[in-house]
Design a protein around this motif. Structure first.
Motif, short mmCIF file in Angstrom:
data_model
loop_
_atom_site.label_atom_id
_atom_site.label_comp_id
_atom_site.label_asym_id
_atom_site.label_seq_id
_atom_site.Cartn_x
_atom_site.Cartn_y
_atom_site.Cartn_z
N PHE A 9 163.25 -6.01 105.26
CA PHE A 9 164.47 -5.45 104.70
C PHE A 9 165.68 -6.34 104.98
O PHE A 9 166.62 -6.38 104.20
CB PHE A 9 164.70 -4.03 105.23
CG PHE A 9 163.76 -3.02 104.64
CD1 PHE A 9 163.89 -2.65 103.31
CD2 PHE A 9 162.74 -2.47 105.39
CE1 PHE A 9 163.02 -1.73 102.74
CE2 PHE A 9 161.87 -1.55 104.84
CZ PHE A 9 162.00 -1.18 103.51
N THR A 10 165.63 -7.09 106.10
CA THR A 10 166.69 -8.07 106.37
C THR A 10 166.68 -9.14 105.29
O THR A 10 167.74 -9.54 104.78
CB THR A 10 166.50 -8.71 107.75
OG1 THR A 10 166.61 -7.69 108.74
CG2 THR A 10 167.57 -9.76 108.02
N ASP A 11 165.49 -9.59 104.92
CA ASP A 11 165.36 -10.59 103.86
C ASP A 11 165.83 -10.01 102.53
O ASP A 11 166.52 -10.67 101.75
CB ASP A 11 163.91 -11.05 103.75
CG ASP A 11 163.76 -12.31 102.90
OD1 ASP A 11 164.74 -13.08 102.79
OD2 ASP A 11 162.66 -12.50 102.34
N LEU A 12 165.47 -8.74 102.27
CA LEU A 12 165.91 -8.09 101.03
C LEU A 12 167.42 -8.01 100.97
O LEU A 12 168.03 -8.25 99.92
CB LEU A 12 165.29 -6.68 100.96
CG LEU A 12 165.69 -5.82 99.75
CD1 LEU A 12 165.22 -6.47 98.45
CD2 LEU A 12 165.08 -4.42 99.89
N ALA A 57 165.85 0.37 105.41
CA ALA A 57 165.78 0.64 103.97
C ALA A 57 166.98 1.44 103.51
O ALA A 57 167.53 1.20 102.43
CB ALA A 57 164.48 1.39 103.64
N LEU A 58 167.41 2.39 104.35
CA LEU A 58 168.57 3.23 104.00
C LEU A 58 169.84 2.40 103.91
O LEU A 58 170.69 2.64 103.04
CB LEU A 58 168.73 4.34 105.04
CG LEU A 58 169.90 5.31 104.85
CD1 LEU A 58 169.84 6.00 103.50
CD2 LEU A 58 169.93 6.33 105.98
N GLY A 109 159.53 -4.61 100.36
CA GLY A 109 160.60 -3.73 100.82
C GLY A 109 161.46 -3.22 99.68
O GLY A 109 162.12 -2.19 99.81
N ALA A 110 161.44 -3.92 98.54
CA ALA A 110 162.27 -3.51 97.41
C ALA A 110 161.83 -2.17 96.85
O ALA A 110 162.67 -1.35 96.46
CB ALA A 110 162.25 -4.58 96.31
N ALA A 111 160.53 -1.92 96.80
CA ALA A 111 160.03 -0.68 96.21
C ALA A 111 160.51 0.55 96.98
O ALA A 111 160.89 1.56 96.38
CB ALA A 111 158.51 -0.70 96.14
N ASP A 112 160.49 0.48 98.33
CA ASP A 112 160.95 1.61 99.14
C ASP A 112 162.45 1.84 98.93
O ASP A 112 162.91 2.98 98.83
CB ASP A 112 160.67 1.35 100.62
CG ASP A 112 159.18 1.35 100.93
OD1 ASP A 112 158.45 2.14 100.32
OD2 ASP A 112 158.76 0.55 101.77
N THR A 113 163.21 0.75 98.90
CA THR A 113 164.65 0.85 98.68
C THR A 113 164.94 1.42 97.29
O THR A 113 165.78 2.31 97.12
CB THR A 113 165.30 -0.54 98.83
OG1 THR A 113 165.08 -1.00 100.16
CG2 THR A 113 166.79 -0.49 98.55
N ILE A 138 161.78 14.89 98.02
CA ILE A 138 162.85 13.90 97.92
C ILE A 138 162.83 13.05 99.19
O ILE A 138 162.84 13.60 100.30
CB ILE A 138 164.22 14.58 97.77
CG1 ILE A 138 164.20 15.58 96.60
CG2 ILE A 138 165.32 13.54 97.57
CD1 ILE A 138 165.41 16.51 96.58
N PRO A 139 162.79 11.73 99.09
CA PRO A 139 162.81 10.89 100.30
C PRO A 139 164.00 11.24 101.18
O PRO A 139 165.10 11.52 100.68
CB PRO A 139 162.94 9.47 99.74
CG PRO A 139 162.41 9.55 98.34
CD PRO A 139 162.76 10.92 97.85
N ILE A 140 163.80 11.25 102.50
CA ILE A 140 164.88 11.65 103.40
C ILE A 140 166.09 10.73 103.26
O ILE A 140 167.24 11.17 103.36
CB ILE A 140 164.41 11.71 104.87
CG1 ILE A 140 165.52 12.32 105.74
CG2 ILE A 140 163.96 10.33 105.37
CD1 ILE A 140 165.06 12.70 107.13
N GLY A 141 165.86 9.46 102.97
CA GLY A 141 166.98 8.54 102.75
C GLY A 141 167.84 8.98 101.58
O GLY A 141 169.08 8.92 101.63
N ALA A 142 167.20 9.46 100.51
CA ALA A 142 167.93 9.94 99.33
C ALA A 142 168.68 11.22 99.65
O ALA A 142 169.80 11.43 99.16
CB ALA A 142 166.96 10.16 98.17
N ARG A 143 168.08 12.08 100.47
CA ARG A 143 168.75 13.33 100.86
C ARG A 143 169.98 13.06 101.74
O ARG A 143 170.99 13.75 101.64
CB ARG A 143 167.78 14.25 101.60
CG ARG A 143 166.80 14.96 100.67
CD ARG A 143 165.85 15.85 101.44
NE ARG A 143 164.69 15.11 101.92
CZ ARG A 143 164.05 15.35 103.06
NH1 ARG A 143 164.50 16.30 103.88
NH2 ARG A 143 162.99 14.65 103.40
#
Length: 201
Positions: A9-12, A57-58, A109-113, A138-143
Motif C-alpha cells: 500500500f505504501t507503493d500504491l 488501505a483506508l 493492493g489496488a483492488a482492496d483500495t 459493506i467493508p469496514i473501511g467504507a463504513r
C-alpha cells in the motif's frame, strides 16, 4: 492480508501521487476535503482493532474516495440548485468511476483500495449505492469513510450548501445512524471528534 501488504500500500500511495495532483488542479476544495477525511479516518480506525494493512488501505481510499468525480461534469458537481433525477444518477456513478481509476493502476493492493472507494456511499440499511450492500457486507473501511465524509462535507461551505455547526452536524449524523451509517462506528466517532483538532465549532 499478510504482514508484507502495508509495504504494497505504501507503493500504491506513491503510484497514485499524480492522481492527487490531478484532483487538486480539478477541484482544490475536494482535495482539501479528502485530506481532512483521511486524518479523521485514521484516528477513527485506530479505535477499532484493524490491522496495519487495513489502515494502510483506508489511508489511500480516504484520500481518493472522491477521485471518480473527475468523470462527473462540473455543471453537476457545482450546481447550486437541487439535482434532478438524471443528474443524481450521474453523480452516483462517481464511486464506480473511482474504483475503475484505482484498479487501472494494476498494482497489488489496488483492488482492496478500489473496493472501499466503490462502497463508501452504501447505506447500513441497504438503500445506498451502487450495489445496495447492507450492514457488515459493506467493508469496514467504507463504513468509516461514510461517517467521516458526511461530517466533513457538512462542515464547509460549497456552492450547493452552507456550512453547519458541529452540534447541528452531530444531530443529523445521529438521526442518520442505523439507516445511513453503522451505529457503532458513529458512536465511536462521536466520542473521538470531541477532542479532534478537525472538530468544527
Amino acid at each position: 492480508m499478510n504482514t508484507c501488504e502495508p509495504l504494497i500500500f505504501t507503493d500504491l500511495k506513491k503510484r497514485t501521487h499524480a492522481l492527487s495532483i490531478a484532483q487538486g488542479f480539478h477541484d482544490k476544495l475536494t482535495q482539501q476535503h479528502s485530506y481532512r477525511v483521511k486524518k479523521l479516518c485514521i484516528a477513527l480506525a485506530q479505535r477499532f482493532n484493524l490491522s496495519s494493512a487495513e489502515i494502510a488501505a483506508l489511508k489511500v481510499s480516504a484520500v481518493f474516495h472522491d477521485i471518480g468525480k473527475l468523470g462527473i461534469p462540473d455543471r453537476i458537481l457545482l450546481k447550486a440548485d437541487k439535482l434532478d433525477s438524471q443528474e443524481r444518477q450521474l453523480l452516483q456513478l462517481h464511486p464506480v468511476i473511482g474504483q475503475q481509476i484505482i484498479n487501472s493502476i494494476n498494482l497489488k493492493g489496488a483492488a482492496d483500495t478500489a473496493k472501499i472507494i466503490r462502497h463508501h456511499h452504501e447505506y447500513f440499511d441497504g438503500t445506498g449505492y451502487p450495489d445496495k450492500l447492507k450492514g457488515d457486507q459493506i467493508p469496514i473501511g467504507a463504513r468509516i469513510i461514510s461517517v467521516v465524509d458526511s461530517y466533513d462535507a457538512m462542515s464547509y461551505t460549497r456552492p450547493y450548501q452552507q456550512s453547519r455547526k458541529h452540534s447541528d452536524i452531530m444531530t443529523i449524523l445521529e438521526q442518520e445512524s442505523e439507516n445511513k451509517h453503522d451505529p457503532n462506528i458513529f458512536q465511536v466517532f462521536a466520542d473521538m471528534i470531541k477532542t479532534s483538532p478537525l472538530k468544527v465549532r
